[in-house]
Design a protein around this motif. Structure first.
Motif, PDB file in Angstrom:
ATOM      1  N   LEU A 110       0.862  -1.184   0.000  1.00 15.61           N
ATOM      2  CA  LEU A 110       0.000   0.000   0.000  1.00 15.61           C
ATOM      3  C   LEU A 110       0.897   1.232   0.000  1.00 15.61           C
ATOM      4  N   PHE A 111       0.620   2.172  -0.895  1.00 14.46           N
ATOM      5  CA  PHE A 111       1.450   3.370  -0.955  1.00 14.46           C
ATOM      6  C   PHE A 111       0.607   4.569  -1.363  1.00 14.46           C
ATOM      7  N   ARG A 112       1.129   5.755  -1.063  1.00 18.26           N
ATOM      8  CA  ARG A 112       0.454   6.984  -1.459  1.00 18.26           C
ATOM      9  C   ARG A 112       1.458   7.909  -2.144  1.00 18.26           C
ATOM     10  N   GLY A 113       1.013   8.539  -3.236  1.00 17.92           N
ATOM     11  CA  GLY A 113       1.853   9.476  -3.952  1.00 17.92           C
ATOM     12  C   GLY A 113       2.248  10.661  -3.096  1.00 17.92           C
ATOM     13  N   GLU A 114       3.242  11.379  -3.575  1.00 15.29           N
ATOM     14  CA  GLU A 114       3.745  12.536  -2.841  1.00 15.29           C
ATOM     15  C   GLU A 114       2.756  13.701  -2.914  1.00 15.29           C
ATOM     16  N   GLY A 115       2.835  14.581  -1.940  1.00 15.78           N
ATOM     17  CA  GLY A 115       1.982  15.765  -1.932  1.00 15.78           C
ATOM     18  C   GLY A 115       0.635  15.504  -1.287  1.00 15.78           C
ATOM     19  N   GLU A 116      -0.108  16.596  -1.002  1.00 14.31           N
ATOM     20  CA  GLU A 116      -1.394  16.491  -0.318  1.00 14.31           C
ATOM     21  C   GLU A 116      -2.426  15.718  -1.119  1.00 14.31           C
ATOM     22  N   GLU A 117      -2.311  15.750  -2.444  1.00 16.37           N
ATOM     23  CA  GLU A 117      -3.275  15.058  -3.293  1.00 16.37           C
ATOM     24  C   GLU A 117      -2.718  13.736  -3.810  1.00 16.37           C
ATOM     25  N   GLY A 118      -1.731  13.188  -3.118  1.00 16.69           N
ATOM     26  CA  GLY A 118      -1.112  11.950  -3.559  1.00 16.69           C
ATOM     27  C   GLY A 118      -2.111  10.812  -3.695  1.00 16.69           C
ATOM     28  N   LYS A 119      -2.036  10.093  -4.800  1.00 15.03           N
ATOM     29  CA  LYS A 119      -2.961   9.008  -5.094  1.00 15.03           C
ATOM     30  C   LYS A 119      -2.544   7.736  -4.372  1.00 15.03           C
TER      31      LYS A 119
ATOM     32  N   ASP B  10       0.764  -5.797  -6.012  1.00 14.81           N
ATOM     33  CA  ASP B  10       1.451  -7.040  -5.705  1.00 14.81           C
ATOM     34  C   ASP B  10       2.841  -6.684  -5.185  1.00 14.81           C
ATOM     35  N   PRO B  11       3.399  -7.443  -4.245  1.00 18.17           N
ATOM     36  CA  PRO B  11       4.672  -7.040  -3.638  1.00 18.17           C
ATOM     37  C   PRO B  11       5.898  -7.182  -4.532  1.00 18.17           C
ATOM     38  N   PHE B  12       5.847  -8.034  -5.545  1.00 19.03           N
ATOM     39  CA  PHE B  12       7.086  -8.437  -6.198  1.00 19.03           C
ATOM     40  C   PHE B  12       7.252  -7.800  -7.577  1.00 19.03           C
ATOM     41  N   CYS B  13       8.362  -7.124  -7.752  1.00 14.57           N
ATOM     42  CA  CYS B  13       8.660  -6.420  -8.991  1.00 14.57           C
ATOM     43  C   CYS B  13       8.676  -7.391 -10.170  1.00 14.57           C
ATOM     44  N   PRO B  14       8.004  -7.056 -11.286  1.00 11.01           N
ATOM     45  CA  PRO B  14       7.981  -7.945 -12.455  1.00 11.01           C
ATOM     46  C   PRO B  14       9.327  -8.044 -13.170  1.00 11.01           C
ATOM     47  N   HIS B  15      10.296  -7.243 -12.768  1.00 11.32           N
ATOM     48  CA  HIS B  15      11.623  -7.292 -13.383  1.00 11.32           C
ATOM     49  C   HIS B  15      12.392  -8.508 -12.879  1.00 11.32           C
ATOM     50  N   LEU B  16      12.851  -8.463 -11.623  1.00 12.56           N
ATOM     51  CA  LEU B  16      13.613  -9.583 -11.061  1.00 12.56           C
ATOM     52  C   LEU B  16      13.095 -10.013  -9.693  1.00 12.56           C
ATOM     53  N   GLY B  17      11.874  -9.589  -9.358  1.00 16.16           N
ATOM     54  CA  GLY B  17      11.207 -10.145  -8.188  1.00 16.16           C
ATOM     55  C   GLY B  17      11.521  -9.509  -6.852  1.00 16.16           C
ATOM     56  N   ALA B  18      12.174  -8.359  -6.838  1.00 11.47           N
ATOM     57  CA  ALA B  18      12.427  -7.693  -5.563  1.00 11.47           C
ATOM     58  C   ALA B  18      11.100  -7.284  -4.917  1.00 11.47           C
ATOM     59  N   HIS B  19      11.090  -7.252  -3.585  1.00  9.81           N
ATOM     60  CA  HIS B  19       9.883  -6.884  -2.841  1.00  9.81           C
ATOM     61  C   HIS B  19       9.769  -5.366  -2.792  1.00  9.81           C
ATOM     62  N   LEU B  20       8.706  -4.826  -3.385  1.00 13.85           N
ATOM     63  CA  LEU B  20       8.524  -3.384  -3.468  1.00 13.85           C
ATOM     64  C   LEU B  20       8.301  -2.741  -2.102  1.00 13.85           C
ATOM     65  N   GLY B  21       7.848  -3.533  -1.144  1.00 13.53           N
ATOM     66  CA  GLY B  21       7.575  -3.002   0.184  1.00 13.53           C
ATOM     67  C   GLY B  21       8.772  -2.992   1.110  1.00 13.53           C
ATOM     68  N   HIS B  22       9.901  -3.477   0.642  1.00 13.38           N
ATOM     69  CA  HIS B  22      11.124  -3.454   1.438  1.00 13.38           C
ATOM     70  C   HIS B  22      12.169  -2.656   0.661  1.00 13.38           C
ATOM     71  N   GLY B  23      12.267  -1.384   0.978  1.00 13.88           N
ATOM     72  CA  GLY B  23      13.193  -0.501   0.282  1.00 13.88           C
ATOM     73  C   GLY B  23      12.568   0.272  -0.852  1.00 13.88           C
ATOM     74  N   GLY B  24      11.329  -0.069  -1.231  1.00 15.97           N
ATOM     75  CA  GLY B  24      10.649   0.678  -2.276  1.00 15.97           C
ATOM     76  C   GLY B  24      10.383   2.111  -1.843  1.00 15.97           C
ATOM     77  N   LYS B  25      10.309   3.017  -2.802  1.00 17.38           N
ATOM     78  CA  LYS B  25      10.130   4.430  -2.511  1.00 17.38           C
ATOM     79  C   LYS B  25       9.111   5.033  -3.458  1.00 17.38           C
ATOM     80  N   VAL B  26       8.358   5.994  -2.969  1.00 16.87           N
ATOM     81  CA  VAL B  26       7.392   6.710  -3.791  1.00 16.87           C
ATOM     82  C   VAL B  26       8.095   7.853  -4.515  1.00 16.87           C
ATOM     83  N   VAL B  27       7.858   7.921  -5.826  1.00 21.43           N
ATOM     84  CA  VAL B  27       8.369   9.008  -6.653  1.00 21.43           C
ATOM     85  C   VAL B  27       7.175   9.574  -7.422  1.00 21.43           C
ATOM     86  N   GLY B  28       6.767  10.803  -7.088  1.00 17.52           N
ATOM     87  CA  GLY B  28       5.518  11.314  -7.662  1.00 17.52           C
ATOM     88  C   GLY B  28       4.366  10.477  -7.154  1.00 17.52           C
ATOM     89  N   ASP B  29       3.601   9.874  -8.064  1.00 17.59           N
ATOM     90  CA  ASP B  29       2.549   8.932  -7.680  1.00 17.59           C
ATOM     91  C   ASP B  29       2.973   7.486  -7.905  1.00 17.59           C
TER      92      ASP B  29
END
Length: 337
Positions: A52-61, A66-85
């Motif tokens: 679960l994540f929210r975009g940056e700013g007051e109106e962030g979406k 799914d937790p696992f990146c479709p590239h090489l399977g890294a877990h987006l919830g461990h070390g993942g970061k929000v950039v824009g939305d």
């Protein structure tokens, strides 16, 4: 001597507690105020982990992926970061928007062609309504098939700030919602003086009930939302129930209770508060038991009978179960549901 049907007597050995898959529908995730701009959080619901994540700013979406990146399977919830939305994978900084489209591969001269054709990360459609985050779940990732209804009591400042409650119960969401049409249990489990007269209308993804000639009117919208309005002499109090399946055998029950802002100290204000207390089994001078003290004993220990023995006073149990099967795509003819 008559022949005994041993199959009937021994059936409980083969019964399951919760034979249901996770149903399709809109489900509550969290209150909007609990998800800060730029926040990334791992959550478990609908029988799996999500990010679960929210975009940056007051109106962030808000997004739910799914937790696992479709590239090489890294877990987006461990070390993942929000950039824009977008949610950005920590491994190689691929970015995905709340709809699951890959929006950036910082080192790629040519992105994989499929990235231009479709989303490549499983995300759930998310909307925010009534100060809540809701997600649409479908096992085949189909688009939402209906919209959430209007609930004026949660949309207007003319009503008091809702009182909320949250409970975890060890059964499937279908079993919890079945109580809404099991009118007989209100007398024998909750201590109501009589089985209330009631009518029920099944209409598409909705159920409309009327108990005690308008004293309680219910509106269930799919498997994850139900609104009940209690009317006493023109004073109405409202209970909004928004249960979500954590797993196939565990449900988180969430409820909001509210009523019109009657002037403090008036008869109407006292009646409205009494109605709210009645909903949770805390009304003074009443012997009826709230669901927390009695329903949980049943829910936490029962088995599901797909072919129950019913009698004429049981209410529309079978019609309800037939109605609920529409939320199990591909399982509509399953005799065990």
């Amino acid at each position: 001597m008559s022949v005994i049907d041993l199959k009937l007597l021994q059936e409980t050995k083969t019964l399951e507690r919760c034979p249901f898959p996770i149903p399709a529908g809109w489900f509550f995730v969290d209150y909007s105020k609990n998800l800060a701009p730029g926040e990334v959080r791992n959550v478990f619901l609908l029988d799996q982990e999500w990010v679960l994540f929210r975009g940056e700013g007051e109106e962030g979406k808000a997004g739910l992926s799914d937790p696992f990146c479709p590239h090489l399977g890294a877990h987006l919830g461990h070390g993942g970061k929000v950039v824009g939305d977008n949610i950005r994978c920590t491994f190689h900084h691929w970015q995905f928007n709340p709809e699951g489209w890959c929006k950036d591969v910082p080192y790629a001269k040519i992105m994989p062609p499929v990235c231009k054709k479709q989303p490549i990360l499983r995300t759930l459609p998310v909307i925010e309504k009534w100060g809540m985050i809701w997600c649409w779940y479908h096992p085949q990732a189909e688009a939402p098939q209906w919209e959430l209804p209007s609930i004026p009591e949660l949309e207007s400042d003319d009503y008091i700030e809702p009182r909320t409650g949250h409970w975890e119960v060890n059964t499937a969401v279908q079993e919890v919602a079945e109580n809404g049409v099991d009118f007989a249990h209100l007398k024998f489990l909750h201590g109501e003086p009589e089985i209330p007269p009631a009518t029920t209308e099944f209409k598409g993804h909705e159920i409309f009930t009327d108990m005690k000639n308008g004293y309680i009117k219910g509106h269930q919208c799919g498997p994850g939302l139900a609104i009940f309005r209690f009317d006493h002499e023109g004073v109405v109090a409202t209970m909004v129930s928004y249960s979500v399946p954590y797993t196939r055998e565990q449900t988180k029950m969430n409820m909001s209770f509210t009523h019109f802002k009657y002037p403090e100290g008036t008869k109407e204000a006292m009646v409205a508060q009494h109605l709210v207390n009645h909903m949770v089994g805390e009304a003074d001078g009443e012997e009826s038991a709230g669901f927390e003290s009695v329903d949980f004993i049943v829910w936490n220990n029962k088995k599901y009978r797909p072919n129950p023995l019913l009698c004429d006073g049981d209410g529309p149990i079978l019609q309800y179960r037939k109605w609920f099967k529409q939320f199990y795509p591909g399982n509509e003819e399953n005799p065990n549901l």
